[in-house]
Scaffold this motif. Structure first.
Motif, PDB file in Angstrom:
ATOM      1  N   LEU A   1       3.860  -8.086  -4.700  1.00  0.00           N
ATOM      2  CA  LEU A   1       3.460  -8.821  -3.652  1.00  0.00           C
ATOM      3  C   LEU A   1       3.441  -9.670  -5.754  1.00  0.00           C
ATOM      4  O   LEU A   1       3.213 -10.777  -5.908  1.00  0.00           O
ATOM      5  N   GLY A   2       4.095  -8.585  -7.269  1.00  0.00           N
ATOM      6  CA  GLY A   2       3.766  -9.633  -8.181  1.00  0.00           C
ATOM      7  C   GLY A   2       4.984  -9.922  -8.585  1.00  0.00           C
ATOM      8  O   GLY A   2       5.359 -11.003  -9.309  1.00  0.00           O
ATOM      9  N   ASP A   3       6.218  -8.498  -7.995  1.00  0.00           N
ATOM     10  CA  ASP A   3       7.481  -9.947  -8.450  1.00  0.00           C
ATOM     11  C   ASP A   3       8.841  -9.836  -7.123  1.00  0.00           C
ATOM     12  O   ASP A   3       9.498 -10.022  -7.716  1.00  0.00           O
ATOM     13  N   GLU A   4       8.422  -9.700  -5.915  1.00  0.00           N
ATOM     14  CA  GLU A   4       9.207  -9.533  -4.920  1.00  0.00           C
ATOM     15  C   GLU A   4       8.403 -10.147  -3.776  1.00  0.00           C
ATOM     16  O   GLU A   4       8.486  -9.315  -2.744  1.00  0.00           O
ATOM     17  N   LEU A   5       8.277 -11.394  -3.745  1.00  0.00           N
ATOM     18  CA  LEU A   5       7.484 -12.200  -2.816  1.00  0.00           C
ATOM     19  C   LEU A   5       8.036 -11.820  -1.522  1.00  0.00           C
ATOM     20  O   LEU A   5       7.323 -12.135  -0.466  1.00  0.00           O
ATOM     21  N   ASP A   6       9.427 -12.319  -1.958  1.00  0.00           N
ATOM     22  CA  ASP A   6      10.709 -12.536  -0.556  1.00  0.00           C
ATOM     23  C   ASP A   6      10.141 -10.710   0.411  1.00  0.00           C
ATOM     24  O   ASP A   6      10.878 -11.560   1.941  1.00  0.00           O
ATOM     25  N   LEU A   7       9.931 -10.137  -0.162  1.00  0.00           N
ATOM     26  CA  LEU A   7       9.718  -8.777   1.102  1.00  0.00           C
ATOM     27  C   LEU A   7       8.420  -8.651   1.768  1.00  0.00           C
ATOM     28  O   LEU A   7       8.033  -7.257   2.521  1.00  0.00           O
ATOM     29  N   VAL A   8       7.459  -9.267   1.471  1.00  0.00           N
ATOM     30  CA  VAL A   8       5.737  -9.325   1.417  1.00  0.00           C
ATOM     31  C   VAL A   8       6.150  -9.234   3.380  1.00  0.00           C
ATOM     32  O   VAL A   8       5.815  -8.481   4.631  1.00  0.00           O
ATOM     33  N   GLY A   9       6.958 -10.141   4.199  1.00  0.00           N
ATOM     34  CA  GLY A   9       7.884  -9.888   5.192  1.00  0.00           C
ATOM     35  C   GLY A   9       8.659  -8.330   5.365  1.00  0.00           C
ATOM     36  O   GLY A   9       7.246  -8.130   6.964  1.00  0.00           O
ATOM     37  N   THR A  10       8.606  -7.471   4.580  1.00  0.00           N
ATOM     38  CA  THR A  10       8.946  -6.971   5.292  1.00  0.00           C
ATOM     39  C   THR A  10       7.437  -5.468   5.595  1.00  0.00           C
ATOM     40  O   THR A  10       7.766  -4.726   6.606  1.00  0.00           O
ATOM     41  N   LEU A  11       6.648  -5.247   4.477  1.00  0.00           N
ATOM     42  CA  LEU A  11       5.755  -4.459   4.712  1.00  0.00           C
ATOM     43  C   LEU A  11       4.185  -5.170   5.605  1.00  0.00           C
ATOM     44  O   LEU A  11       3.946  -4.605   5.900  1.00  0.00           O
ATOM     45  N   VAL A  12       4.244  -6.735   6.245  1.00  0.00           N
ATOM     46  CA  VAL A  12       3.878  -6.759   6.871  1.00  0.00           C
ATOM     47  C   VAL A  12       4.553  -6.690   8.325  1.00  0.00           C
ATOM     48  O   VAL A  12       3.647  -6.931   9.360  1.00  0.00           O
ATOM     49  N   ALA A  13       5.801  -6.156   8.873  1.00  0.00           N
ATOM     50  CA  ALA A  13       6.427  -6.417   9.741  1.00  0.00           C
ATOM     51  C   ALA A  13       5.567  -5.256  10.726  1.00  0.00           C
ATOM     52  O   ALA A  13       6.069  -6.055  12.422  1.00  0.00           O
ATOM     53  N   ASP A  14       4.785  -4.930  10.402  1.00  0.00           N
ATOM     54  CA  ASP A  14       4.308  -3.890  11.575  1.00  0.00           C
ATOM     55  C   ASP A  14       2.579  -4.517  11.839  1.00  0.00           C
ATOM     56  O   ASP A  14       1.778  -3.929  12.263  1.00  0.00           O
ATOM     57  N   LEU A  15       2.355  -5.370  10.940  1.00  0.00           N
ATOM     58  CA  LEU A  15       0.821  -6.050  11.046  1.00  0.00           C
ATOM     59  C   LEU A  15       0.357  -6.337  12.366  1.00  0.00           C
ATOM     60  O   LEU A  15      -0.713  -5.958  12.691  1.00  0.00           O
ATOM     61  N   PRO A  16       0.950  -6.488  13.483  1.00  0.00           N
ATOM     62  CA  PRO A  16       0.143  -6.487  14.259  1.00  0.00           C
ATOM     63  C   PRO A  16      -0.692  -5.196  14.538  1.00  0.00           C
ATOM     64  O   PRO A  16      -1.049  -4.720  15.542  1.00  0.00           O
ATOM     65  N   ALA A  17       0.784  -4.402  15.265  1.00  0.00           N
ATOM     66  CA  ALA A  17       0.017  -2.894  15.493  1.00  0.00           C
ATOM     67  C   ALA A  17      -0.922  -1.996  14.041  1.00  0.00           C
ATOM     68  O   ALA A  17      -2.167  -1.349  14.781  1.00  0.00           O
ATOM     69  N   MET A  18      -0.920  -2.548  12.936  1.00  0.00           N
ATOM     70  CA  MET A  18      -2.032  -2.238  11.731  1.00  0.00           C
ATOM     71  C   MET A  18      -3.091  -2.721  12.415  1.00  0.00           C
ATOM     72  O   MET A  18      -4.418  -1.823  12.171  1.00  0.00           O
ATOM     73  N   ILE A  19      -3.018  -3.718  12.200  1.00  0.00           N
ATOM     74  CA  ILE A  19      -4.777  -4.608  12.441  1.00  0.00           C
ATOM     75  C   ILE A  19      -5.063  -4.020  14.136  1.00  0.00           C
ATOM     76  O   ILE A  19      -6.431  -3.114  13.887  1.00  0.00           O
ATOM     77  N   GLU A  20      -3.821  -3.613  15.186  1.00  0.00           N
ATOM     78  CA  GLU A  20      -5.260  -2.489  16.014  1.00  0.00           C
ATOM     79  C   GLU A  20      -5.244  -1.815  15.963  1.00  0.00           C
ATOM     80  O   GLU A  20      -6.515  -1.070  16.552  1.00  0.00           O
ATOM     81  N   ARG A  21      -4.955  -0.938  14.887  1.00  0.00           N
ATOM     82  CA  ARG A  21      -5.150   0.458  14.438  1.00  0.00           C
ATOM     83  C   ARG A  21      -6.548   0.384  13.859  1.00  0.00           C
ATOM     84  O   ARG A  21      -7.390   1.238  13.920  1.00  0.00           O
ATOM     85  N   VAL A  22      -6.707  -0.902  13.052  1.00  0.00           N
ATOM     86  CA  VAL A  22      -8.151  -0.321  12.158  1.00  0.00           C
ATOM     87  C   VAL A  22      -8.753  -1.254  13.308  1.00  0.00           C
ATOM     88  O   VAL A  22     -10.127  -0.572  13.458  1.00  0.00           O
ATOM     89  N   VAL A  23      -8.478  -1.503  13.918  1.00  0.00           N
ATOM     90  CA  VAL A  23      -9.345  -2.476  14.956  1.00  0.00           C
ATOM     91  C   VAL A  23     -10.489  -1.494  15.487  1.00  0.00           C
ATOM     92  O   VAL A  23     -11.703  -1.089  15.698  1.00  0.00           O
ATOM     93  N   ALA A  24      -9.225  -0.587  16.301  1.00  0.00           N
ATOM     94  CA  ALA A  24      -9.523   0.271  17.295  1.00  0.00           C
ATOM     95  C   ALA A  24     -10.384   1.506  16.128  1.00  0.00           C
ATOM     96  O   ALA A  24     -11.631   2.290  16.438  1.00  0.00           O
ATOM     97  N   ALA A  25     -10.573   1.993  14.935  1.00  0.00           N
ATOM     98  CA  ALA A  25     -10.989   2.689  13.680  1.00  0.00           C
ATOM     99  C   ALA A  25     -12.514   2.234  13.727  1.00  0.00           C
ATOM    100  O   ALA A  25     -12.933   3.078  13.679  1.00  0.00           O
ATOM    101  N   VAL A  26     -12.815   0.876  13.885  1.00  0.00           N
ATOM    102  CA  VAL A  26     -14.075   0.781  13.107  1.00  0.00           C
ATOM    103  C   VAL A  26     -14.453   0.226  14.379  1.00  0.00           C
ATOM    104  O   VAL A  26     -16.157   0.097  13.616  1.00  0.00           O
TER     105      VAL A  26
END
Length: 212
Positions: free
Chosen positions: A123-148
């Motif tokens: 987030l500070g120096d390599e914003l072009d990599l944000v897409g790589t970090l959030v590539a699994d975002l839909p699955a991550m959302i599903e897991r957090v939703v399932a958790a809470v």
């Protein structure tokens, strides 16, 4: 019955699909070394040889265990996501859930992600990599939703939270959390979240009780 067994009995684990499995603990030394290199050099400038030098092993050993730099970043990301999901499971205790603890949980998880050293570097120096970090975002959302969601549902049934659709609330919280991670609001995060969440989640007749 353990908390994990309780979650499995509730069918939560079956919903946790799509995200890479957490790397085995045996890979932690490799991933920890990769994190140090990512923070020191930047993800783009880190090489397998850098990680090998950090660990004082040969390049082939690192490559055999964790692959190339892209694979390392994905493993680091998966490990961090699983730790966050486990923390969400741990904190979504129906016996202690209230409007204010929901705000606290969401703020804590946002801050946990933002304090991750690799996330901070990207987030500070390599914003072009944000897409790589959030590539699994839909699955991550599903897991957090399932958790809470089960904890929110139980709190609604017990009268600790206003009645509503617990899954939609969990979805909203997770998506707003993602937005706050990428672009944190000005001022106090908890006050920002509480402004909307506390009035909506406080059961009728209780009023907006100040947080302890």
């Amino acid at each position: 019955m353990t908390p994990r067994a309780n979650r499995e009995a509730a069918g939560v684990v079956e919903m946790r699909v799509g995200l890479p499995e957490p790397p085995p603990p045996a890979l932690d030394p490799y991933l920890d070394a990769a994190v140090r290199c990512f923070v020191r050099y930047g993800v783009h400038r880190t090489s397998v040889q850098d990680v090998a030098a950090e660990m004082k092993v040969n390049r082939t050993t690192v490559y055999r265990q964790v692959g190339n730099v892209d694979a390392m970043l994905r493993l680091v990301n998966a490990r961090a996501v699983h730790r966050i999901v486990e923390e969400a499971f741990r904190r979504a205790d129906p016996a202690s859930v209230s409007a204010h603890t929901v705000v606290q949980l969401l703020a804590d998880l946002i801050e946990m992600v933002r304090s991750d050293p690799v996330v901070g570097k990207v987030l500070g120096d390599e914003l072009d990599l944000v897409g790589t970090l959030v590539a699994d975002l839909p699955a991550m959302i599903e897991r957090v939703v399932a958790a809470v969601t089960p904890g929110l549902e139980a709190a609604m049934r017990s009268g600790r939270l206003a009645r509503g659709d617990a899954r939609s609330l969990a979805e909203w919280m997770t998506r707003i959390g993602g937005s706050c991670i990428l672009a944190p609001p000005p001022g106090d995060l908890r006050a920002f979240l509480a402004e909307v969440l506390v009035p909506v989640l406080t059961p009728a007749g209780l009023g907006s009780v100040p947080a302890n």
